[in-house]
Design a protein around this motif. Structure first.
Motif, PDB file in Angstrom:
ATOM      1  N   UNK A   1      -9.413   3.361  10.196  1.00 41.81           N
ATOM      2  CA  UNK A   1      -8.689   2.665   9.047  1.00 41.81           C
ATOM      3  C   UNK A   1      -9.054   3.502   7.817  1.00 41.81           C
ATOM      4  N   UNK A   2     -10.312   3.842   7.619  1.00 46.54           N
ATOM      5  CA  UNK A   2     -10.737   4.593   6.454  1.00 46.54           C
ATOM      6  C   UNK A   2     -10.004   5.901   6.329  1.00 46.54           C
ATOM      7  N   UNK A   3      -9.831   6.444   7.374  1.00 45.96           N
ATOM      8  CA  UNK A   3      -8.979   7.882   7.363  1.00 45.96           C
ATOM      9  C   UNK A   3      -7.630   7.458   6.916  1.00 45.96           C
ATOM     10  N   UNK A   4      -7.101   6.651   7.306  1.00 50.00           N
ATOM     11  CA  UNK A   4      -5.671   6.018   7.116  1.00 50.00           C
ATOM     12  C   UNK A   4      -5.522   5.688   5.583  1.00 50.00           C
ATOM     13  N   UNK A   5      -6.461   5.124   5.168  1.00 49.40           N
ATOM     14  CA  UNK A   5      -6.184   4.309   3.772  1.00 49.40           C
ATOM     15  C   UNK A   5      -5.563   5.111   2.684  1.00 49.40           C
ATOM     16  N   UNK A   6      -5.834   6.235   2.249  1.00 48.15           N
ATOM     17  CA  UNK A   6      -5.372   7.064   1.234  1.00 48.15           C
ATOM     18  C   UNK A   6      -3.923   7.299   1.540  1.00 48.15           C
ATOM     19  N   UNK A   7      -3.967   7.975   2.747  1.00 43.41           N
ATOM     20  CA  UNK A   7      -2.250   8.422   2.971  1.00 43.41           C
ATOM     21  C   UNK A   7      -1.215   7.106   2.989  1.00 43.41           C
ATOM     22  N   UNK A   8      -1.747   6.015   3.568  1.00 42.21           N
ATOM     23  CA  UNK A   8      -1.077   4.773   3.825  1.00 42.21           C
ATOM     24  C   UNK A   8      -0.770   4.244   2.435  1.00 42.21           C
ATOM     25  N   UNK A   9      -1.811   4.137   1.165  1.00 39.78           N
ATOM     26  CA  UNK A   9      -1.485   3.625   0.192  1.00 39.78           C
ATOM     27  C   UNK A   9      -0.670   4.666  -0.821  1.00 39.78           C
ATOM     28  N   UNK A  10      -0.464   5.863  -0.371  1.00 37.49           N
ATOM     29  CA  UNK A  10       0.139   6.957  -1.169  1.00 37.49           C
ATOM     30  C   UNK A  10       1.653   6.634  -0.652  1.00 37.49           C
ATOM     31  N   UNK A  11       1.847   6.292   0.625  1.00 36.05           N
ATOM     32  CA  UNK A  11       3.272   6.023   1.114  1.00 36.05           C
ATOM     33  C   UNK A  11       3.682   4.615   0.414  1.00 36.05           C
ATOM     34  N   UNK A  12       2.917   3.726   0.394  1.00 29.89           N
ATOM     35  CA  UNK A  12       3.570   2.599   0.107  1.00 29.89           C
ATOM     36  C   UNK A  12       3.474   2.619  -1.621  1.00 29.89           C
ATOM     37  N   UNK A  13       2.583   3.281  -2.177  1.00 33.65           N
ATOM     38  CA  UNK A  13       3.085   3.312  -3.912  1.00 33.65           C
ATOM     39  C   UNK A  13       4.161   4.041  -4.178  1.00 33.65           C
ATOM     40  N   UNK A  14       4.588   4.991  -3.397  1.00 37.16           N
ATOM     41  CA  UNK A  14       5.707   6.008  -3.626  1.00 37.16           C
ATOM     42  C   UNK A  14       6.943   5.180  -3.353  1.00 37.16           C
ATOM     43  N   UNK A  15       7.048   4.516  -2.311  1.00 40.78           N
ATOM     44  CA  UNK A  15       8.302   3.563  -2.016  1.00 40.78           C
ATOM     45  C   UNK A  15       8.488   2.417  -3.054  1.00 40.78           C
TER      46      UNK A  15
END
Length: 537
Positions: free
Chosen positions: A278-292
């Motif tokens: 989960x910690x590894x995924x957090x930054x790229x997941x937030x990046x995806x959601x923010x860009x959308x």
């Protein structure tokens, strides 16, 4: 000590409504809630009648030999296929019969499952398209991409929602069997082609797998399913296929938005099962959601059908009917990571929703309305707003108005979504309660007041049966650590816990009756005389 929730049973037998209210001193506020419960009952009753008519309308077109329904009624009338007939239509015929016709549920619906498994399983349990006229598969050559896509659709769109409501059943057994066989054929989906269309659906298949695996892992306890999902998650969030950084085309509507929701569901699952992932995924997941959020919405907060996330170009400007499918993921991440801007994205849509009454969802199709109403219902369950409730009450009537006199909606496999969303709506109106045996003149509705429930039950003729209460199905059926927002779930409203004590008060009796939640979920006996009403709170 177990918490005791107080309910009351109020019998109108032999007493005029006005005299009764005076006798038991029901407050004016409670009177309004009882009136609202009765309004809810009328709406839910219409919904179930329409669902029953839908089932009968489609059964009238079933293949005489196999008993299976065709893909569509105008073209493709000779085939049953996994991605459409099995995924979108049949499961919600099953669910409708569960509520309105137990004999049909135990009989023909189960027979159809056995038949489709026997006739359409081509690669172990994995299904392929079956031709009625050939009494064989439609194509002689095996198309692995088509089988993978069809299986992922059948599981995620059909069998998984059934399992969310029914729990363990022959349908869940079919789902688990196919998932184990599918694991031997696909790890991370590559260029999977939709049958004959030539459009890549790899993001859709991977997204469906992520959603399915994130839930089935908890349901079965088999780490193989979570590890499979993590391989897909690594592919998109930790590799060079990041949805907004690397992809030039991102579909935010059906057949694309599944990836966004799927990655969010995996993130929730790893938060409880593998926190380091989960910690590894957090930054790229937030990046995806923010860009959308940055480039994928119109001025009212609704998502476009498709965008180029790298350039910010709007590829398809029409707004997505299933906007809530994507916002489900935002809601889940907002809860886990304390991202208020993600909940603000939902609030923005809610505040503008009533601009979209009688909107041209998906070119005015019933399926478009179904997805839009489901979008609102699932989020309203978490963030109740009066204007959203008003919008759903308005738009369900538009969708219902598309049903034809013979019960068929539009004559294609998307008709099943009419029943899926209607059942979700009906359960909102009854707060998850249902009766058996169901009858067309029986009206059941409810309104919640804190930890108590006010329920209205009426019938034109005498009726004897059972009233069933819902359970926290995310725990009882799927064993999820939390009830995260997810596509095609049936939201929980008023649920009873198996060993918790509840009191049922009948004002015609000197003492209340005490039940435990397990008794309420197993059904309590109710008798209704002609023209009388039972109100429970």
């Amino acid at each position: 000590m177990n918490k005791v929730t107080f309910l009351a049973l109020l019998s109108l037998i032999g007493i005029a409504c006005s005299d009764l209210k005076s006798k038991v001193k029901i407050s004016a506020k409670d009177n309004l809630l009882f009136d609202k419960a009765q309004e809810n009952a009328i709406a839910a009753n219409e919904g179930f009648i329409r669902c029953e008519n839908f089932v009968q309308g489609w059964l009238n077109h079933s293949d005489p030999e196999s008993g299976l329904i065709p893909r569509n009624l105008d073209g493709d009338t000779d085939i049953w296929n996994a991605k459409d007939a099995a995924a979108d239509n049949y499961p919600f015929m099953v669910l409708t019969s569960f509520f309105v016709d137990q004999q049909l549920f135990d009989g023909k619906m189960l027979d159809m499952l056995r038949t489709e498994k026997q006739l359409t399983s081509r690669l172990n349990s994995l299904p392929d398209t079956y031709s009625f006229s050939k009494n064989d598969f439609e194509n002689q050559e095996l198309d692995m991409g088509s089988i993978i896509f069809g299986t992922s659709e059948y599981v995620k769109d059909g069998l998984l929602p059934l399992t969310e409501w029914l729990g363990e059943s022959p349908w869940s057994e079919r789902m688990i069997e196919m998932m184990y066989d599918l694991k031997n054929e696909v790890d991370v989906a590559g260029q999977v082609q939709r049958g004959g269309s030539g459009n890549s659906t790899q993001e859709e298949v991977n997204g469906e797998l992520l959603q399915t695996l994130s839930r089935i892992y908890w349901m079965t306890g088999d780490a193989e399913f979570l590890n499979w999902a993590i391989k897909i998650g690594d592919h998109y969030l930790l590799g060079d296929h990041h949805p907004t950084r690397n992809l030039e085309y991102l579909r935010l509507r059906d057949h694309g938005c599944e990836l966004i929701s799927g990655l969010c569901e995996l993130y929730v699952a790893t938060s409880f099962a593998k926190p380091e992932k989960k910690e590894a995924y957090q930054k790229p997941l937030h990046e995806m959601l923010d860009r959308i959020l940055e480039v994928g919405r119109n001025e009212d907060g609704f998502f476009y059908d498709a965008i180029n996330p790298q350039t910010g170009q709007i590829v398809q400007e029409r707004i997505a009917d299933n906007w809530g499918y994507t916002l489900n993921g935002y809601y889940a991440i907002a809860l886990l990571d304390g991202k208020p801007e993600y909940k603000d994205a939902i609030i923005k849509v809610f505040s503008n929703l009533n601009k979209y009454r009688n909107h041209d969802w998906e070119n005015g199709s019933s399926d478009g309305y179904a997805d839009a109403i489901e979008s609102a219902l699932n989020l309203y369950n978490r963030m109740p707003e009066a204007e959203v409730a008003d919008w759903m009450d308005s738009e369900i009537k538009v969708m219902w108005g598309k049903q034809q006199d013979d019960g068929v909606i539009e004559g294609w496999h998307g008709d099943g979504n009419f029943a899926r969303t209607s059942i979700m709506y009906n359960l909102w109106k009854s707060k998850g309660l249902y009766v058996k045996p169901w009858r067309e003149d029986l009206l059941l509705g409810a309104e919640q007041k804190g930890d108590s429930l006010l329920i209205s039950i009426t019938a034109e003729k005498p009726w004897t049966g059972k009233l069933y209460f819902d359970t926290p199905r995310h725990k009882t059926n799927l064993k999820l650590p939390i009830d995260w927002a997810r596509i095609n779930q049936f939201p929980e409203w008023f649920t009873v816990v198996e060993d918790r004590k509840y009191q049922l008060v009948d004002f015609d009796k000197p003492q209340p009756t005490t039940y435990v939640g397990g008794q309420l979920s197993d059904g309590i006996a109710v008798d209704i005389e002609q023209g009388k009403k039972l109100v429970v709170y």
